[in-house]
Design an enzyme around this catalytic site. Structure first.
Site, PDB file in Angstrom:
ATOM      1  CG  LEU A 145       2.368 -20.487   1.339  1.00  0.00           C
ATOM      2  CD1 LEU A 145       2.144 -21.826   0.269  1.00  0.00           C
ATOM      3  CD2 LEU A 145       2.905 -19.431   0.650  1.00  0.00           C
ATOM      4  CG  ASP A 146       0.924 -16.233   7.843  1.00  0.00           C
ATOM      5  OD1 ASP A 146       0.668 -17.427   8.110  1.00  0.00           O
ATOM      6  OD2 ASP A 146       1.813 -15.677   7.563  1.00  0.00           O
ATOM      7  CB  ILE A 147      -3.006 -14.835   1.559  1.00  0.00           C
ATOM      8  CG1 ILE A 147      -2.779 -13.626   2.528  1.00  0.00           C
ATOM      9  CG2 ILE A 147      -4.160 -14.545   0.835  1.00  0.00           C
ATOM     10  CD1 ILE A 147      -2.860 -12.034   1.485  1.00  0.00           C
ATOM     11  N   GLY A 153      -8.992 -13.158   5.892  1.00  0.00           N
ATOM     12  CA  GLY A 153     -10.529 -12.601   6.277  1.00  0.00           C
ATOM     13  C   GLY A 153     -10.794 -13.892   7.224  1.00  0.00           C
ATOM     14  CB  ALA A 163      -0.074 -18.554  15.008  1.00  0.00           C
ATOM     15  CE1 TYR A 191       6.368 -10.259  13.257  1.00  0.00           C
ATOM     16  CE2 TYR A 191       6.413 -12.521  12.899  1.00  0.00           C
ATOM     17  CZ  TYR A 191       6.639 -11.538  13.183  1.00  0.00           C
ATOM     18  OH  TYR A 191       8.138 -11.427  13.020  1.00  0.00           O
ATOM     19  CE1 TYR A 232       2.331 -11.088   8.318  1.00  0.00           C
ATOM     20  CE2 TYR A 232       1.240 -11.930   9.695  1.00  0.00           C
ATOM     21  CZ  TYR A 232       2.142 -11.915   9.266  1.00  0.00           C
ATOM     22  OH  TYR A 232       3.186 -12.667   9.205  1.00  0.00           O
ATOM     23  CG  HIS A 245      10.931 -13.567  10.567  1.00  0.00           C
ATOM     24  ND1 HIS A 245      11.434 -13.694  11.703  1.00  0.00           N
ATOM     25  CD2 HIS A 245       9.840 -13.011  10.086  1.00  0.00           C
ATOM     26  CE1 HIS A 245      10.713 -12.686  12.200  1.00  0.00           C
ATOM     27  NE2 HIS A 245      10.433 -12.717  11.860  1.00  0.00           N
ATOM     28  CG  ASP A 290      -8.356  -7.641 -19.413  1.00  0.00           C
ATOM     29  OD1 ASP A 290      -7.728  -6.960 -18.730  1.00  0.00           O
ATOM     30  OD2 ASP A 290      -9.515  -8.352 -20.034  1.00  0.00           O
ATOM     31  CB  ILE A 291      -2.032  -7.199 -18.753  1.00  0.00           C
ATOM     32  CG1 ILE A 291      -1.996  -5.741 -18.305  1.00  0.00           C
ATOM     33  CG2 ILE A 291      -1.602  -7.139 -20.197  1.00  0.00           C
ATOM     34  CD1 ILE A 291      -0.440  -4.809 -18.284  1.00  0.00           C
TER      35      ILE A 291
END
Length: 707
Positions: A324-326, A332, A409, A411, A413, A462, A625-626
């Site tokens: 789960l990279d983020i 950041g 690592a 990759y 983005y 992947h 509000d969504i």
């Protein structure tokens, strides 16, 4: 977060910091240091490992009370995450920067903070000194005195039932480099140490049933010093393509057409705030557009809120590879400093990013965000065949690009937020970097789960799946969402309603509840999704002001029901989810779809999207509000062309205004060429703006072929 403690400090622990000009501006280095000093004072005598200090954005109602109603500047708050020596779990809290005090602290047991770049470096130091790792390297064919040639990509362990969340762990994916300038990925090793980050030691080594000696084939490198070795000839000793040095330059002799006031961007008719944080990276907020003097709100906030990269090899321990990279590393924290003329080309404005080191000291990534314009090709054009196409209006456009590049690592983005003059917003992602590789024997078949991309190098199948979080505010806070599907006429050919059988229409299905919003992409109907204000109706079409999400890169997550991937990334199972938005006490609710602390989360306890859906499945989401979540990405079956470094693989999505503007919103963009029918008849030459363009010219001196 519960309010467990409120500490008012009677003395100032750091020099007062200047008040930022905008409530959404990221924390400055001075503010980060102030918060770190407050925390250190609170925990005097204890060793504090700082994981996060970031802006706690003001709640929406407080922000717009300041922005639109002349209210007070919202509280300037910071959110922090720390690990205390000798304490179980993680500490998180809120600091009030203006009052220089800690206003909330909470111990969260059973969770672990995200992994920082310093954590990754520590892991490599640990494995090189471990006797068990050295032994396995020798068995693999790397002598004990060559441990400086051993490298690892430190990955989150995902979740391993042997330890669960009891220890803060990383798995070390192992490689050998014969020289520090080689690319390690052509020489993977076959074992995997597990490292305790708090104790900084190897606690276990996963060893496969079949052992494979490290490859002795030459390293496959992509660095310039090795290109001549690969491709050089007597006629072309450099190895590079001929005429590669012929540049393509971007010139803007009169400067840029955007204006930045701090972090607030004004470009064409857009105005918005560009934020940046440790986790999501770029955040676009308070996006408005000036519609001929009327400022219209469009989106409160847009960001990439999560991503997952699940690998498709079921063999142990490869099932753990689903980063789960983020949420586990941070887009950041992993962002690159960008270089003029390389990562960004043209007339560039940069924004820096500021984070906290483990010691509490602020650190800066220079040029973390690149902002520039590019030619956008034809914006619109029409010619008249009646006079051999001499009657002609041709208008070229420009686009604004806000970008960052982060490295997780192996990759890279490359994230590009692109705004066009017609009011549309595009998100383009380019994947590059290096495949995650695993060793395969000389006689080994990689089977269905991967591809041999180089001798003894197996690259597993992947996916790259992202969650885009959009908080629409189209002409106001109350919005709705819907699917739009192209449908053939329900009436049969020959019927009075569809005599010739050619009828088709757009079927729009508005979501009433959260349950309705759980939808999937359907290529058969060309499915798109609408976010709209049902109270803002177009005077001509009679349809509501809308932003249409056009996205076709929407593969389903391929891991099966009950898998770790599905449990830890519940949002990836469907293409869309829409939830009612609520402000919590100190910031945004429903922000991260895999939860606030996904590191080593089993996926069993309800958090993130699973928790929200459990609580809100029947909640109304029409005309309110969504928050709209959208899953998109690609499925990657590796090939030799992807190695030793990948050419960029590109995918994109787009948000387009529909029934928002009275007519074509770019009619007021000055044309590049315009000639009317009457001018053609009178022999008057059309108005050409391109006469100012001195950079465009013929490619060859002899252009007879063009006449």
């Amino acid at each position: 977060m519960e309010r467990l403690a409120q500490i008012a400090l009677n003395t100032t622990v750091a020099a007062s910091t200047p008040t930022p000009s905008h409530p959404l501006d990221p924390l400055s280095p001075q503010e980060i240091k102030l918060v770190a000093d407050l925390v250190k004072t609170k925990y005097s005598g204890k060793s504090v490992n700082f994981n996060t200090i970031t802006l706690r954005e003001p709640i929406k109602r407080a922000y717009y009370d300041w922005k639109e109603r002349g209210g007070a500047f919202p509280p300037r708050l910071a959110y922090f995450v720390i690990v205390l020596e000798g304490d179980e779990g993680t500490q998180e809290g809120i600091a009030d920067i203006r009052n220089q005090s800690l206003i909330e602290i909470k111990q969260v047991k059973g969770v672990h903070p995200m992994l920082t770049p310093s954590d990754l470096r520590h892991t490599e130091e640990v494995i090189r000194k471990d006797p068990g790792v050295i032994k396995q390297c020798v068995l693999s064919g790397v002598p004990a005195d060559r441990m400086h040639e051993i490298y690892c990509d430190a990955w989150t362990i995902g979740y391993d039932e042997r330890w669960g969340g009891s220890r803060r762990l990383q798995q070390a994916l192992m490689y050998w480099r014969s020289h520090e300038d080689d690319s390690q990925y052509s020489h993977p090793l076959d074992f995997c140490p597990v490292v305790d980050l708090n104790e900084l030691k190897v606690i276990h080594i996963d060893i496969p049933d079949r052992r494979r000696k490290v490859s002795r084939h030459p390293h496959s490198s992509f660095h310039p010093k090795h290109i001549a070795e690969k491709f050089g000839t007597k006629q072309n000793p450099s190895g590079y393509r001929q005429n590669d040095d012929f540049p393509i330059n971007v010139t803007q002799p009169e400067g840029v057409s955007f204006n930045m006031d701090g972090h607030v961007m004004n470009w064409q008719n857009f105005q918005f705030h560009i934020g940046f944080n440790y986790r999501e990276g770029i955040v676009l907020s308070d996006i408005t557009i000036n519609d001929h003097g009327k400022v219209r709100p469009l989106f409160h906030r847009i960001s990439l809120s999560e991503m997952i990269v699940p690998y498709g090899c079921p063999d142990f321990p490869h099932q753990r590879k689903h980063a789960l990279d983020i949420g586990e590393y941070g887009a950041g924290y992993c962002t690159n400093p960008l270089s003029l003329g390389c990562d960004c080309k043209g007339v560039i404005h940069y924004l820096d990013a500021h984070f906290v080191e483990s010691t509490g000291a602020p650190t800066t990534v220079r040029n973390a965000v690149c902002i520039h314009e590019e030619d956008d090709g034809l914006l619109f054009k029409h010619s008249d065949f009646r006079d051999d196409f001499q009657t002609n209006v041709t208008t070229r456009g420009k686009k604004l690009i806000i970008s960052q590049i982060f490295t997780a690592a192996n990759y890279e983005y490359c994230i590009y937020w692109i705004l066009r003059q017609d009011g549309s917003i595009k998100l383009e992602i380019r994947l590059t970097g290096i495949l995650n590789t695993y060793i395969c024997g000389d006689d080994e078949d990689t089977g269905a789960w991967g591809t041999q991309v180089y001798p003894n190098v197996n690259a597993h199948n992947h996916q790259h799946l992202f969650s885009l979080r959009m908080h629409p505010r189209i002409d106001g806070d109350n919005n709705s969402a819907a699917t739009s599907d192209a449908k053939t006429s329900p009436y049969p050919t020959g019927s009075a309603q569809n005599k010739y059988g050619n009828g088709f229409y757009c079927e729009k299905t508005t979501y009433k509840t959260v349950k309705d919003s759980i939808t999937d992409f359907d290529s058969r109907t060309g499915r798109t999704w609408d976010m709209f204000n049902p109270s803002s109706v177009h005077p001509y079409s009679g349809k509501p002001a809308t932003y249409k999400l056009w996205s076709t890169f929407c593969p389903p997550v391929l891991a099966q029901e009950g898998s770790l991937v599905r449990k830890r990334a519940p949002w990836s199972v469907n293409t869309t989810q829409v939830l009612p938005y609520t402000d919590d006490d100190y910031g945004y609710g429903r922000l991260y779809p895999s939860g606030d602390f996904p590191t080593q989360w089993s996926g069993d306890e309800p958090q993130g999207m699973r928790k929200w859906l459990n609580e809100e499945m029947d909640a109304p989401i029409e005309n309110t509000d969504i928050v709209f979540f959208h899953t998109f990405g690609i499925t990657h079956f590796p090939a030799p062309e992807d190695f030793p470094v990948m050419p960029t693989e590109i995918f994109e999505l787009q948000l387009r205004p529909r029934n928002l503007f009275r007519e074509n919103p770019v009619l007021d963009v000055k044309p590049s060429f315009a000639s009317t029918t009457s001018e053609v008849k009178a022999g008057v030459k059309g108005e050409a703006c391109l006469k100012k363009d001195t950079s465009s010219r013929y490619a060859f001196s002899d252009n007879s072929c063009c006449h």
